[in-house]
Design a protein around this motif. Sequence first.
Motif, short mmCIF file in Angstrom:
data_model
loop_
_atom_site.label_atom_id
_atom_site.label_comp_id
_atom_site.label_asym_id
_atom_site.label_seq_id
_atom_site.Cartn_x
_atom_site.Cartn_y
_atom_site.Cartn_z
N HIS A 19 8.26 36.14 -19.56
CA HIS A 19 8.40 35.11 -18.53
C HIS A 19 7.10 34.33 -18.38
N ILE A 20 7.22 32.99 -18.31
CA ILE A 20 6.02 32.16 -18.24
C ILE A 20 5.98 31.34 -16.95
N HIS A 21 4.78 30.99 -16.58
CA HIS A 21 4.51 30.12 -15.43
C HIS A 21 3.50 29.08 -15.90
N GLU A 22 3.68 27.84 -15.48
CA GLU A 22 2.74 26.80 -15.88
C GLU A 22 1.34 27.10 -15.33
N LYS A 23 1.29 27.65 -14.12
CA LYS A 23 0.00 28.00 -13.53
C LYS A 23 0.23 29.08 -12.49
N VAL A 24 -0.84 29.69 -12.03
CA VAL A 24 -0.71 30.73 -11.03
C VAL A 24 -0.52 30.10 -9.65
N HIS A 25 -0.06 30.90 -8.72
CA HIS A 25 0.13 30.46 -7.34
C HIS A 25 -1.19 29.94 -6.78
N GLN A 26 -1.13 28.95 -5.90
CA GLN A 26 -2.35 28.34 -5.34
C GLN A 26 -3.32 29.35 -4.77
N ALA A 27 -2.80 30.42 -4.18
CA ALA A 27 -3.67 31.42 -3.57
C ALA A 27 -4.56 32.11 -4.60
N TRP A 28 -4.15 32.08 -5.87
CA TRP A 28 -4.90 32.78 -6.92
C TRP A 28 -5.63 31.84 -7.87
N GLN A 29 -5.52 30.52 -7.67
CA GLN A 29 -6.14 29.59 -8.59
C GLN A 29 -7.66 29.58 -8.42
N ASP A 30 -8.34 29.65 -9.54
CA ASP A 30 -9.79 29.50 -9.56
C ASP A 30 -10.18 29.09 -10.98
N LYS A 31 -11.47 28.95 -11.23
CA LYS A 31 -11.93 28.49 -12.54
C LYS A 31 -11.63 29.48 -13.66
N SER A 32 -11.37 30.75 -13.31
CA SER A 32 -11.10 31.75 -14.35
C SER A 32 -9.75 31.57 -15.00
N ASN A 33 -8.84 30.80 -14.41
CA ASN A 33 -7.51 30.65 -15.00
C ASN A 33 -7.09 29.19 -15.21
N GLU A 34 -8.01 28.24 -15.05
CA GLU A 34 -7.69 26.83 -15.30
C GLU A 34 -7.34 26.61 -16.76
N GLY A 35 -6.26 25.87 -17.00
CA GLY A 35 -5.87 25.52 -18.36
C GLY A 35 -5.15 26.61 -19.12
N PHE A 36 -4.83 27.72 -18.46
CA PHE A 36 -4.12 28.82 -19.12
C PHE A 36 -2.65 28.79 -18.78
N LEU A 37 -1.81 29.10 -19.75
CA LEU A 37 -0.39 29.35 -19.53
C LEU A 37 -0.29 30.82 -19.14
N ILE A 38 0.44 31.11 -18.09
CA ILE A 38 0.49 32.46 -17.53
C ILE A 38 1.79 33.15 -17.92
N CYS A 39 1.70 34.42 -18.32
CA CYS A 39 2.88 35.20 -18.67
C CYS A 39 2.61 36.68 -18.38
N TYR A 40 3.56 37.53 -18.71
CA TYR A 40 3.42 38.96 -18.44
C TYR A 40 3.12 39.79 -19.68
N GLU A 41 3.57 39.33 -20.84
CA GLU A 41 3.35 40.05 -22.10
C GLU A 41 3.30 39.03 -23.24
N ILE A 42 2.58 39.41 -24.30
CA ILE A 42 2.46 38.57 -25.49
C ILE A 42 2.69 39.44 -26.71
N THR A 43 3.43 38.92 -27.69
CA THR A 43 3.49 39.61 -28.98
C THR A 43 2.86 38.72 -30.04
N LEU A 44 2.12 39.37 -30.94
CA LEU A 44 1.54 38.71 -32.09
C LEU A 44 2.23 39.28 -33.32
N GLU A 45 2.80 38.41 -34.15
CA GLU A 45 3.49 38.86 -35.35
C GLU A 45 2.72 38.38 -36.58
N PHE A 46 2.49 39.30 -37.51
CA PHE A 46 1.66 39.01 -38.67
C PHE A 46 2.47 38.98 -39.95
#
Length: 136
Positions: A19-46
Amino acid sequence: MFDLNSLKGKVLIAVSLSHIHEKVHQAWQDKSNEGFLICYEITLEFEDGKTYLIKPCEVDAIGYYPSLGLSIEPVERTELLYPFNISKLPSRICDIVESDHLGEDVVNQFTLTFDNGKNFVIRHVYPPMTVGIRVG
């Protein structure tokens, strides 16, 4: 514990997200997450058929609250909900840097550098237990 450096030299062919979110909730926004796509898990396939799951996690710290980290583990091929399109894939991973962008004395960010010069950053972001990704 998985040695992330074992991915150096491998060819990444696909990235998928839960599941993805364009950005985090306003209460959690700061410079540490600007420009990041937010999700819960990522898979890398090689290219060699191996798939790895990256998730946010808590890392026990003696005498402190748990720190926010990242876990990576090999998994059977799995299909998460959303393919994440990175131009120039497939690409070979030339370098990997593990760092602590949150200042919690644990690894909570992976930066993968591809042979085409692009960087793929994966980090634990707020709110706790979410992952942010950014291609630069």
